[in-house]
Design a protein around this motif. Structure first.
Motif, short mmCIF file in Angstrom:
data_model
loop_
_atom_site.label_atom_id
_atom_site.label_comp_id
_atom_site.label_asym_id
_atom_site.label_seq_id
_atom_site.Cartn_x
_atom_site.Cartn_y
_atom_site.Cartn_z
N TYR A 10 0.83 -1.21 0.00
CA TYR A 10 0.00 0.00 0.00
C TYR A 10 0.86 1.26 0.00
CZ TYR A 10 -3.15 -3.56 1.88
OH TYR A 10 -3.86 -4.72 2.07
N GLY A 11 0.35 2.30 -0.62
CA GLY A 11 1.02 3.59 -0.54
C GLY A 11 0.50 4.35 0.67
N THR A 12 0.64 5.67 0.66
CA THR A 12 0.09 6.48 1.73
C THR A 12 -0.97 7.41 1.15
OG1 THR A 12 1.97 7.96 1.49
CG2 THR A 12 2.03 6.45 3.33
N VAL A 13 -2.00 7.68 1.96
CA VAL A 13 -3.11 8.52 1.50
C VAL A 13 -2.66 9.96 1.34
CG1 VAL A 13 -5.38 9.42 2.09
CG2 VAL A 13 -4.81 7.06 2.62
N GLY A 14 -3.09 10.58 0.29
CA GLY A 14 -2.76 11.99 0.09
C GLY A 14 -3.47 12.52 -1.14
N MET A 15 -3.18 13.76 -1.47
CA MET A 15 -3.83 14.38 -2.63
C MET A 15 -3.13 13.97 -3.92
SD MET A 15 -4.69 18.25 -1.42
CE MET A 15 -5.40 18.72 -2.97
N SER A 27 -6.34 9.90 -2.03
CA SER A 27 -6.16 8.73 -2.89
C SER A 27 -5.23 7.74 -2.20
CB SER A 27 -5.55 9.18 -4.22
OG SER A 27 -5.33 8.08 -5.07
N ASN A 62 -3.12 4.12 -3.04
CA ASN A 62 -2.68 3.19 -4.09
C ASN A 62 -2.35 1.84 -3.49
OD1 ASN A 62 0.26 2.42 -5.71
ND2 ASN A 62 -1.61 2.62 -6.88
N LYS A 120 -0.88 -2.33 -4.65
CA LYS A 120 -0.39 -3.23 -5.71
C LYS A 120 -0.36 -4.65 -5.19
CE LYS A 120 2.69 0.19 -7.71
NZ LYS A 120 4.03 0.71 -7.81
N VAL A 122 -6.69 25.47 -1.80
CA VAL A 122 -6.17 24.27 -2.49
C VAL A 122 -4.66 24.16 -2.29
CG1 VAL A 122 -5.76 23.22 -4.75
CG2 VAL A 122 -8.01 24.12 -4.21
N SER A 156 -3.90 23.19 1.26
CA SER A 156 -4.20 21.77 1.46
C SER A 156 -3.06 20.89 0.94
CB SER A 156 -5.47 21.37 0.72
OG SER A 156 -6.52 22.21 1.06
N ILE A 157 -2.57 21.22 -0.25
CA ILE A 157 -1.48 20.43 -0.84
C ILE A 157 -0.25 20.49 0.04
CG2 ILE A 157 0.15 20.31 -2.79
CD1 ILE A 157 -2.19 21.33 -4.56
N ILE A 217 -1.49 18.66 3.76
CA ILE A 217 -1.94 17.27 3.74
C ILE A 217 -0.95 16.40 3.00
CG2 ILE A 217 -3.78 15.74 2.93
CD1 ILE A 217 -5.71 18.08 3.44
N GLY A 218 -0.30 16.92 1.99
CA GLY A 218 0.73 16.16 1.29
C GLY A 218 0.17 15.37 0.14
N CYS A 219 1.10 14.98 -0.74
CA CYS A 219 0.71 14.24 -1.92
C CYS A 219 0.63 12.76 -1.58
CB CYS A 219 1.72 14.46 -3.02
SG CYS A 219 1.81 16.19 -3.51
N ALA A 220 -0.24 12.08 -2.33
CA ALA A 220 -0.36 10.63 -2.14
C ALA A 220 0.94 9.98 -2.59
CB ALA A 220 -1.51 10.10 -2.99
N LYS A 221 1.35 8.95 -1.88
CA LYS A 221 2.56 8.22 -2.25
C LYS A 221 2.14 6.86 -2.79
CE LYS A 221 7.16 7.13 -0.57
NZ LYS A 221 7.22 5.79 -1.14
N GLU A 222 2.76 6.52 -3.92
CA GLU A 222 2.43 5.25 -4.57
C GLU A 222 2.93 4.08 -3.73
OE1 GLU A 222 2.84 5.38 -9.14
OE2 GLU A 222 3.96 3.61 -8.48
N ALA A 223 2.28 2.93 -3.87
CA ALA A 223 2.75 1.73 -3.18
C ALA A 223 4.11 1.34 -3.75
CB ALA A 223 1.76 0.59 -3.40
N GLN A 235 3.51 2.60 9.18
CA GLN A 235 2.37 3.02 8.35
C GLN A 235 1.29 3.66 9.22
OE1 GLN A 235 1.00 1.08 5.02
NE2 GLN A 235 2.98 0.27 4.42
N THR A 261 2.41 7.10 10.13
CA THR A 261 2.24 8.00 8.98
C THR A 261 0.80 8.50 8.94
OG1 THR A 261 3.81 6.64 7.78
CG2 THR A 261 2.56 8.21 6.50
N ASN A 296 8.50 7.43 5.47
CA ASN A 296 8.42 6.78 4.15
C ASN A 296 9.72 6.07 3.81
OD1 ASN A 296 5.79 7.50 3.59
ND2 ASN A 296 6.37 9.44 2.66
#
Lengths: 126, 144
Positions: A102-107, A114, A116, A118, B18, B21-22, B25-31, B79, B82, B117
Protein backbone atom coordinates in the motif's frame (compact mmCIF):
# COMPACT_ATOMS: atom_id res chain seq x y z
CA UNK A 1 -38.11 25.00 -6.98
CA UNK A 2 -35.42 23.90 -9.39
CA UNK A 3 -32.70 25.39 -7.15
CA UNK A 4 -34.03 23.50 -4.11
CA UNK A 5 -34.07 20.27 -6.06
CA UNK A 6 -30.54 20.85 -7.28
CA UNK A 7 -29.28 21.52 -3.74
CA UNK A 8 -31.04 18.41 -2.47
CA UNK A 9 -29.58 16.20 -5.17
CA UNK A 10 -26.09 17.65 -4.65
CA UNK A 11 -26.32 17.07 -0.87
CA UNK A 12 -27.47 13.49 -1.40
CA UNK A 13 -24.61 12.93 -3.80
CA UNK A 14 -22.05 14.42 -1.41
CA UNK A 15 -23.08 12.79 1.83
CA UNK A 16 -24.57 9.46 0.87
CA UNK A 17 -24.09 6.77 -1.75
CA UNK A 18 -20.73 6.39 -3.47
CA UNK A 19 -17.91 7.99 -1.53
CA UNK A 20 -15.05 6.66 -3.65
CA UNK A 21 -14.11 6.04 -7.21
CA UNK A 22 -11.26 3.84 -8.32
CA UNK A 23 -8.89 3.04 -11.16
CA UNK A 24 -7.01 -0.14 -11.99
CA UNK A 25 -4.07 -1.06 -14.16
CA UNK A 26 -3.08 -4.65 -14.90
CA UNK A 27 0.30 -5.79 -16.20
CA UNK A 28 -0.36 -9.33 -17.42
CA UNK A 29 2.37 -11.93 -17.17
CA UNK A 30 1.56 -13.59 -20.47
CA UNK A 31 -0.60 -16.44 -19.23
CA UNK A 32 -3.65 -15.21 -21.08
CA UNK A 33 -4.64 -18.47 -22.78
CA UNK A 34 -5.79 -20.06 -19.53
CA UNK A 35 -9.53 -20.69 -19.20
CA UNK A 36 -10.80 -17.98 -16.85
CA UNK A 37 -12.92 -19.23 -14.01
CA UNK A 38 -14.29 -16.07 -12.42
CA UNK A 39 -14.15 -16.51 -8.68
CA UNK A 40 -16.28 -14.96 -6.01
CA UNK A 41 -14.16 -12.17 -4.50
CA UNK A 42 -14.74 -13.60 -1.00
CA UNK A 43 -12.88 -16.76 -2.05
CA UNK A 44 -9.78 -14.90 -3.19
CA UNK A 45 -6.89 -15.04 -0.74
CA UNK A 46 -5.14 -11.72 -0.09
CA UNK A 47 -1.76 -11.62 1.61
CA UNK A 48 1.09 -9.16 2.03
CA UNK A 49 3.50 -12.09 1.95
CA UNK A 50 4.37 -14.88 -0.45
CA UNK A 51 2.64 -18.26 -0.56
CA UNK A 52 5.26 -21.00 -0.51
CA UNK A 53 3.27 -24.10 0.42
CA UNK A 54 1.34 -24.24 -2.83
CA UNK A 55 2.49 -24.07 -6.44
CA UNK A 56 1.08 -21.28 -8.55
CA UNK A 57 1.43 -19.44 -11.82
CA UNK A 58 1.54 -15.67 -11.99
CA UNK A 59 -1.26 -14.02 -13.94
CA UNK A 60 -0.01 -10.47 -13.66
CA UNK A 61 0.51 -7.45 -11.46
CA UNK A 62 -2.45 -5.36 -10.38
CA UNK A 63 -2.13 -1.68 -9.56
CA UNK A 64 -5.23 0.02 -8.13
CA UNK A 65 -6.03 3.46 -6.77
CA UNK A 66 -9.05 4.26 -4.63
CA UNK A 67 -10.00 7.94 -4.50
CA UNK A 68 -12.46 9.86 -2.40
CA UNK A 69 -15.20 11.62 -4.29
CA UNK A 70 -15.02 15.04 -2.67
CA UNK A 71 -13.07 16.78 0.07
CA UNK A 72 -15.99 16.10 2.45
CA UNK A 73 -15.80 12.31 2.19
CA UNK A 74 -13.59 10.17 4.43
CA UNK A 75 -10.20 8.99 3.20
CA UNK A 76 -9.98 5.65 1.42
CA UNK A 77 -8.77 2.77 3.59
CA UNK A 78 -6.76 -0.41 3.03
CA UNK A 79 -10.03 -2.36 3.05
CA UNK A 80 -11.21 -0.35 0.03
CA UNK A 81 -7.97 -1.14 -1.78
CA UNK A 82 -8.23 -4.83 -0.83
CA UNK A 83 -11.77 -4.94 -2.23
CA UNK A 84 -10.62 -3.41 -5.51
CA UNK A 85 -7.62 -5.76 -5.76
CA UNK A 86 -9.90 -8.76 -5.26
CA UNK A 87 -12.32 -7.47 -7.92
CA UNK A 88 -9.53 -7.11 -10.47
CA UNK A 89 -8.03 -10.48 -9.50
CA UNK A 90 -11.38 -12.22 -9.96
CA UNK A 91 -11.61 -10.79 -13.51
CA UNK A 92 -8.26 -12.46 -14.26
CA UNK A 93 -9.46 -15.74 -12.80
CA UNK A 94 -6.93 -15.59 -9.93
CA UNK A 95 -7.10 -17.59 -6.69
CA UNK A 96 -4.96 -15.21 -4.66
CA UNK A 97 -3.21 -11.87 -4.60
CA UNK A 98 0.25 -11.99 -3.02
CA UNK A 99 2.81 -9.35 -2.00
CA UNK A 100 0.04 -6.79 -1.47
CA UNK A 101 1.52 -3.37 -0.81
CA UNK A 102 0.00 0.00 0.00
CA UNK A 103 1.02 3.59 -0.54
CA UNK A 104 0.09 6.48 1.73
CA UNK A 105 -3.11 8.52 1.50
CA UNK A 106 -2.76 11.99 0.09
CA UNK A 107 -3.83 14.38 -2.63
CA UNK A 108 -3.36 13.74 -6.32
CA UNK A 109 -4.19 15.71 -9.45
CA UNK A 110 -7.65 14.15 -9.53
CA UNK A 111 -8.62 13.60 -5.92
CA UNK A 112 -8.41 15.09 -2.47
CA UNK A 113 -7.60 11.68 -1.03
CA UNK A 114 -6.16 8.73 -2.89
CA UNK A 115 -4.69 5.40 -1.77
CA UNK A 116 -2.68 3.19 -4.09
CA UNK A 117 -2.25 -0.56 -3.76
CA UNK A 118 -0.39 -3.23 -5.71
CA UNK A 119 -0.32 -6.99 -5.72
CA UNK A 120 0.50 -10.03 -7.84
CA UNK A 121 -2.46 -12.13 -9.00
CA UNK A 122 -1.72 -15.85 -8.96
CA UNK A 123 -3.57 -19.06 -9.79
CA UNK A 124 -2.91 -22.25 -7.84
CA UNK A 125 -1.83 -25.20 -9.91
CA UNK A 126 -2.39 -28.18 -7.62
CA UNK B 1 -17.89 45.57 -3.82
CA UNK B 2 -18.58 45.02 -7.53
CA UNK B 3 -19.69 41.50 -8.52
CA UNK B 4 -16.61 40.92 -10.66
CA UNK B 5 -14.32 41.83 -7.78
CA UNK B 6 -16.28 39.50 -5.49
CA UNK B 7 -15.80 36.60 -7.91
CA UNK B 8 -12.12 37.39 -8.24
CA UNK B 9 -11.72 37.39 -4.46
CA UNK B 10 -13.62 34.09 -4.20
CA UNK B 11 -11.37 32.52 -6.83
CA UNK B 12 -8.28 33.70 -4.95
CA UNK B 13 -9.59 32.26 -1.66
CA UNK B 14 -10.42 28.91 -3.27
CA UNK B 15 -7.04 28.72 -4.98
CA UNK B 16 -5.24 29.55 -1.72
CA UNK B 17 -7.19 26.84 0.12
CA UNK B 18 -6.17 24.27 -2.49
CA UNK B 19 -2.49 25.28 -2.29
CA UNK B 20 -2.57 25.21 1.52
CA UNK B 21 -4.20 21.77 1.46
CA UNK B 22 -1.48 20.43 -0.84
CA UNK B 23 1.22 21.86 1.41
CA UNK B 24 -0.17 20.48 4.63
CA UNK B 25 -1.94 17.27 3.74
CA UNK B 26 0.73 16.16 1.29
CA UNK B 27 0.71 14.24 -1.92
CA UNK B 28 -0.36 10.63 -2.14
CA UNK B 29 2.56 8.22 -2.25
CA UNK B 30 2.43 5.25 -4.57
CA UNK B 31 2.75 1.73 -3.18
CA UNK B 32 6.31 0.36 -3.43
CA UNK B 33 7.14 -1.88 -6.37
CA UNK B 34 6.57 -5.58 -5.93
CA UNK B 35 9.57 -7.90 -5.58
CA UNK B 36 10.62 -9.77 -8.71
CA UNK B 37 8.82 -13.01 -9.34
CA UNK B 38 11.07 -15.94 -8.48
CA UNK B 39 8.51 -18.40 -7.19
CA UNK B 40 5.79 -18.85 -9.80
CA UNK B 41 6.02 -21.80 -12.19
CA UNK B 42 6.03 -19.51 -15.22
CA UNK B 43 8.79 -17.19 -14.06
CA UNK B 44 11.90 -16.55 -16.13
CA UNK B 45 13.88 -15.16 -13.18
CA UNK B 46 16.42 -17.45 -11.54
CA UNK B 47 18.15 -17.27 -8.18
CA UNK B 48 21.69 -18.27 -7.31
CA UNK B 49 24.01 -18.14 -4.27
CA UNK B 50 25.52 -14.94 -5.66
CA UNK B 51 22.26 -13.09 -4.98
CA UNK B 52 22.85 -13.33 -1.22
CA UNK B 53 25.56 -12.55 1.31
CA UNK B 54 27.19 -15.35 3.29
CA UNK B 55 25.36 -14.23 6.47
CA UNK B 56 22.02 -14.38 4.71
CA UNK B 57 22.73 -17.90 3.40
CA UNK B 58 23.36 -19.13 6.96
CA UNK B 59 19.79 -18.28 8.07
CA UNK B 60 17.40 -21.16 8.60
CA UNK B 61 13.77 -21.14 7.38
CA UNK B 62 12.51 -20.47 10.90
CA UNK B 63 14.89 -17.55 11.34
CA UNK B 64 13.78 -16.11 7.99
CA UNK B 65 10.09 -16.40 9.03
CA UNK B 66 10.85 -14.76 12.36
CA UNK B 67 12.67 -11.85 10.74
CA UNK B 68 9.85 -11.39 8.22
CA UNK B 69 7.29 -11.24 11.03
CA UNK B 70 9.32 -8.55 12.80
CA UNK B 71 9.75 -6.54 9.61
CA UNK B 72 6.04 -6.75 8.81
CA UNK B 73 5.03 -5.54 12.28
CA UNK B 74 7.59 -2.74 12.04
CA UNK B 75 6.16 -1.79 8.66
CA UNK B 76 2.60 -1.71 10.08
CA UNK B 77 3.83 0.47 12.94
CA UNK B 78 5.45 2.97 10.59
CA UNK B 79 2.37 3.02 8.35
CA UNK B 80 0.05 3.71 11.30
CA UNK B 81 2.41 6.47 12.44
CA UNK B 82 2.24 8.00 8.98
CA UNK B 83 -1.56 7.93 9.11
CA UNK B 84 -1.60 9.58 12.56
CA UNK B 85 0.72 12.38 11.44
CA UNK B 86 -1.50 13.16 8.46
CA UNK B 87 -4.53 13.14 10.75
CA UNK B 88 -2.80 15.49 13.24
CA UNK B 89 -1.87 17.94 10.50
CA UNK B 90 -5.44 17.81 9.15
CA UNK B 91 -6.76 18.47 12.67
CA UNK B 92 -4.52 21.54 13.00
CA UNK B 93 -5.97 22.89 9.79
CA UNK B 94 -9.50 22.24 11.05
CA UNK B 95 -8.84 23.95 14.39
CA UNK B 96 -7.05 26.96 13.06
CA UNK B 97 -8.65 27.36 9.65
CA UNK B 98 -5.95 29.41 8.00
CA UNK B 99 -2.41 28.68 9.28
CA UNK B 100 -1.43 30.76 12.35
CA UNK B 101 1.21 33.41 11.70
CA UNK B 102 3.80 31.96 14.06
CA UNK B 103 3.61 28.36 12.74
CA UNK B 104 6.44 28.60 10.25
CA UNK B 105 7.21 24.87 10.07
CA UNK B 106 3.62 24.29 8.98
CA UNK B 107 4.02 26.76 6.16
CA UNK B 108 6.82 24.78 4.54
CA UNK B 109 5.51 22.80 1.56
CA UNK B 110 7.02 19.45 2.50
CA UNK B 111 6.08 15.89 3.07
CA UNK B 112 6.06 15.62 6.88
CA UNK B 113 6.42 11.83 6.56
CA UNK B 114 9.60 11.65 4.46
CA UNK B 115 11.59 9.95 7.25
CA UNK B 116 8.81 7.45 7.88
CA UNK B 117 8.42 6.78 4.15
CA UNK B 118 12.17 6.08 3.96
CA UNK B 119 11.89 3.62 6.85
CA UNK B 120 8.88 1.93 5.23
CA UNK B 121 10.83 1.58 1.97
CA UNK B 122 13.77 0.11 3.94
CA UNK B 123 11.58 -2.54 5.60
CA UNK B 124 10.17 -3.53 2.22
CA UNK B 125 13.69 -3.83 0.76
CA UNK B 126 14.82 -6.05 3.62
CA UNK B 127 11.64 -8.15 3.35
CA UNK B 128 12.22 -8.65 -0.37
CA UNK B 129 15.67 -10.12 0.29
CA UNK B 130 14.19 -12.51 2.86
CA UNK B 131 11.38 -13.57 0.49
CA UNK B 132 14.03 -14.34 -2.14
CA UNK B 133 15.97 -16.36 0.41
CA UNK B 134 12.82 -18.26 1.37
CA UNK B 135 12.38 -19.31 -2.24
CA UNK B 136 16.06 -20.16 -2.74
CA UNK B 137 16.07 -22.35 0.38
CA UNK B 138 12.72 -23.87 -0.55
CA UNK B 139 11.15 -22.93 2.78
CA UNK B 140 7.52 -23.89 3.20
CA UNK B 141 5.47 -21.09 4.76
CA UNK B 142 1.93 -22.16 5.58
CA UNK B 143 -0.52 -19.74 3.92
CA UNK B 144 -3.40 -18.43 6.11
Amino acid sequence: MFKTLLILITSLFLFTGCSTWSTANIKPSGQQNLPKKIKNTNEIVLTEENITDRKYISLGEIDVSVNKLTVFHSDPKKEDVNKKLKEEASKLGADAVIFVRYGTVGMTMWSYGSLNGKGRAVKFVE
Amino acid sequence: MVKGEQLNLLNKILFSLVIISICFIGCAKEAPNLPKDYSSLNTKNKLSKNDFTSEELKLSCEEISERLKKLNSLNNYYQSKTKNEIRQVAQVITIYGAPPKHSFPLLLPANTNSELNFKIAQTYRQSDILYKLQIFKNCKYISK
